[in-house]
Design a protein around this motif. Structure first.
Motif, PDB file in Angstrom:
ATOM      1  N   ILE A  14       0.872  -1.198  -0.062  1.00 12.06           N
ATOM      2  CA  ILE A  14       0.075  -0.148   0.182  1.00 12.06           C
ATOM      3  C   ILE A  14       0.953   1.101   0.033  1.00 12.06           C
ATOM      4  O   ILE A  14       0.507   2.184  -0.870  1.00 12.06           O
ATOM      5  N   ALA A  17       2.472   1.844  -3.368  1.00 12.62           N
ATOM      6  CA  ALA A  17       1.420   2.124  -4.404  1.00 12.62           C
ATOM      7  C   ALA A  17       1.185   3.811  -4.129  1.00 12.62           C
ATOM      8  O   ALA A  17       1.025   4.371  -5.105  1.00 12.62           O
ATOM      9  N   ILE A  18       1.108   4.178  -2.943  1.00 16.22           N
ATOM     10  CA  ILE A  18       0.730   5.620  -2.786  1.00 16.22           C
ATOM     11  C   ILE A  18       1.991   6.367  -2.889  1.00 16.22           C
ATOM     12  O   ILE A  18       1.810   7.552  -3.443  1.00 16.22           O
ATOM     13  N   GLY A  66      -2.803  -5.245  -0.722  1.00  9.79           N
ATOM     14  CA  GLY A  66      -2.528  -4.159  -1.460  1.00  9.79           C
ATOM     15  C   GLY A  66      -3.339  -3.422  -2.185  1.00  9.79           C
ATOM     16  O   GLY A  66      -3.580  -2.168  -2.179  1.00  9.79           O
ATOM     17  N   THR A  67      -4.176  -4.165  -2.643  1.00  7.68           N
ATOM     18  CA  THR A  67      -5.487  -3.828  -3.480  1.00  7.68           C
ATOM     19  C   THR A  67      -6.510  -3.178  -2.752  1.00  7.68           C
ATOM     20  O   THR A  67      -6.951  -1.888  -3.071  1.00  7.68           O
ATOM     21  N   THR A  70      -4.984   0.228  -0.936  1.00 11.14           N
ATOM     22  CA  THR A  70      -4.846   1.175  -1.799  1.00 11.14           C
ATOM     23  C   THR A  70      -6.132   1.859  -2.192  1.00 11.14           C
ATOM     24  O   THR A  70      -6.095   2.843  -2.316  1.00 11.14           O
TER      25      THR A  70
END
Length: 105
Positions: A14, A17-18, A66-67, A70
């Motif tokens: 996460i 990704a950010i 993560g999906t 995020t």
């Protein structure tokens, strides 16, 4: 311990990704450094988790954390859509993560 490694690896996914969004295509130094560090930590922890969790389960849970994470950060901090179908889909991914945890020794 493997599940703890996997959970933290998912949280780091996460983070990267950010961080990738904040790095603006790796054109900003410190967000880029943060992103690359988070990627390295995430993959390292995933590799440790794989010592005790089957690869198919570990990868699916890691990607799912993560999906979902995020997507939720996007909703909370980046004003992304809260459309009911989107939220239901995120919930289904979350349910899949819980299901995999329950059926994995």
């Amino acid at each position: 311990m493997a599940w703890i490694y996997l959970f933290v690896a998912g949280v780091m996914e996460i983070a990267w990704a950010i961080g990738m969004k904040q790095s603006e295509g790796f054109t900003r130094l410190w967000p880029s450094v943060f992103t690359l560090s988070a990627i390295a930590i995430s993959l390292f922890l995933l590799s440790l988790a794989l010592r005790g969790i089957p690869i198919g389960t570990a990868y699916a849970v890691w990607a799912g954390i993560g999906t979902v994470g995020t997507a939720l950060v996007g909703i909370l901090f980046f004003a992304e859509s809260t459309d009911l179908l989107r939220l239901a889909s995120i919930g289904l991914i979350g349910a899949g993560i819980v299901g995999l945890k329950l059926v994995t020794p």
